[in-house]
Design an enzyme around this catalytic site. Structure first.
Site, mmCIF file in Angstrom:
data_model
loop_
_atom_site.group_PDB
_atom_site.id
_atom_site.type_symbol
_atom_site.label_atom_id
_atom_site.label_comp_id
_atom_site.label_asym_id
_atom_site.label_seq_id
_atom_site.Cartn_x
_atom_site.Cartn_y
_atom_site.Cartn_z
ATOM 1 N N THR A 83 0.862 -1.180 0.000
ATOM 2 C CA THR A 83 0.000 0.000 0.000
ATOM 3 C C THR A 83 0.896 1.227 0.000
ATOM 4 O O THR A 83 1.836 1.311 0.790
ATOM 5 C CB THR A 83 -0.912 0.018 1.229
ATOM 6 O OG1 THR A 83 -0.124 -0.004 2.394
ATOM 7 C CG2 THR A 83 -1.845 -1.171 1.227
ATOM 8 N N PRO A 84 0.638 2.150 -0.913
ATOM 9 C CA PRO A 84 1.572 3.272 -1.150
ATOM 10 C C PRO A 84 1.517 4.341 -0.074
ATOM 11 O O PRO A 84 1.199 5.492 -0.341
ATOM 12 C CB PRO A 84 1.105 3.813 -2.499
ATOM 13 C CG PRO A 84 -0.342 3.469 -2.561
ATOM 14 C CD PRO A 84 -0.519 2.188 -1.810
ATOM 15 N N CYS A 85 1.838 3.975 1.147
ATOM 16 C CA CYS A 85 1.761 4.947 2.232
ATOM 17 C C CYS A 85 2.827 6.028 2.096
ATOM 18 O O CYS A 85 2.748 7.060 2.746
ATOM 19 C CB CYS A 85 1.871 4.247 3.579
ATOM 20 S SG CYS A 85 3.306 3.201 3.741
ATOM 21 N N HIS A 86 3.812 5.812 1.229
ATOM 22 C CA HIS A 86 4.838 6.843 1.027
ATOM 23 C C HIS A 86 4.283 8.035 0.263
ATOM 24 O O HIS A 86 4.933 9.060 0.183
ATOM 25 C CB HIS A 86 6.022 6.247 0.271
ATOM 26 C CG HIS A 86 5.666 5.672 -1.049
ATOM 27 N ND1 HIS A 86 5.086 4.418 -1.186
ATOM 28 C CD2 HIS A 86 5.766 6.173 -2.300
ATOM 29 C CE1 HIS A 86 4.875 4.185 -2.475
ATOM 30 N NE2 HIS A 86 5.263 5.234 -3.172
ATOM 31 N N ARG A 87 3.067 7.893 -0.308
ATOM 32 C CA ARG A 87 2.478 9.014 -1.057
ATOM 33 C C ARG A 87 1.698 9.961 -0.167
ATOM 34 O O ARG A 87 0.980 10.825 -0.650
ATOM 35 C CB ARG A 87 1.569 8.482 -2.172
ATOM 36 C CG ARG A 87 2.324 7.595 -3.150
ATOM 37 C CD ARG A 87 1.593 7.391 -4.458
ATOM 38 N NE ARG A 87 2.335 6.431 -5.286
ATOM 39 C CZ ARG A 87 1.791 5.377 -5.896
ATOM 40 N NH1 ARG A 87 0.493 5.164 -5.783
ATOM 41 N NH2 ARG A 87 2.534 4.566 -6.593
#
Length: 111
Positions: free
Chosen positions: A57-61
DNA sequence: AGATTGACTAACC
DNA sequence: AGGTTAGCCAATC
C-alpha cells in the site's frame, strides 16, 4: 504491539483511500482524512505508521499539510524518510529547492 | 473505563 | 522564523 492484528474498519478505509492516489502524486494526511470523513490527520498517521502491508500500500504518497516530506516507518527523519523521498522521486514527484513538493503533485480526491 | 500516544494541523504567541 | 497550545481521534497501554 501486535503486528498480526486484522485491520480495523478505520484502517481499511485508510488503505482503500491510498489506492486512489495515482503514481507520481502525493496527498496529505489531512486531505486523506477529509476523504474518509475523519477530522484527525493524526489518526491517519497512526493508521499508516502500523501499515502491515508496506510497501504494497503506497503509504509513502502521504505527506504533511505543508507538502514537506513527513514521516515514514514510525520516524520523522533519518534513513526511513530518505527512502520515502527516493521512492517519491523515482515515481516522478518533483521536490522544490526548499525541500517541499511541487503543489501540482498534490492529489485532492476529485474535490 | 480512563489515560497515553502519535508518520498531524491550524492558530496562536 | 521558531515554540507552544489546542483540537483532533484510533489504537494502545
Amino acid at each position: 504491539m501486535d503486528p498480526e492484528r486484522p485491520p480495523t474498519e478505520f484502517e481499511r478505509k485508510v488503505f482503500d483511500a491510498l489506492q486512489l492516489i495515482p503514481r507520481g502524486m502525493v496527498t496529505t494526511y489531512g486531505l486523506l482524512g477529509h476523504h474518509i470523513s475523519c477530522r484527525s490527520a493524526q489518526a491517519i498517521g497512526q493508521a499508516l505508521r502500523r501499515n502491515p502491508f508496506a510497501p504494497d500500500t503506497p503509504c509513502h504518497r502521504v505527506v504533511k499539510g505543508d507538502l514537506t516530506i513527513g514521516g515514514f516507518f514510525g520516524q520523522n527523519g533519518g534513513e526511513p524518510v530518505d527512502r520515502k523521498r527516493r521512492l517519491l522521486e523515482s515515481e516522478g514527484v518533483l521536490f522544490l529547492e526548499d525541500g517541499s513538493i511541487d503543489p501540482t503533485r498534490c492529489y485532492r480526491f476529485d474535490e
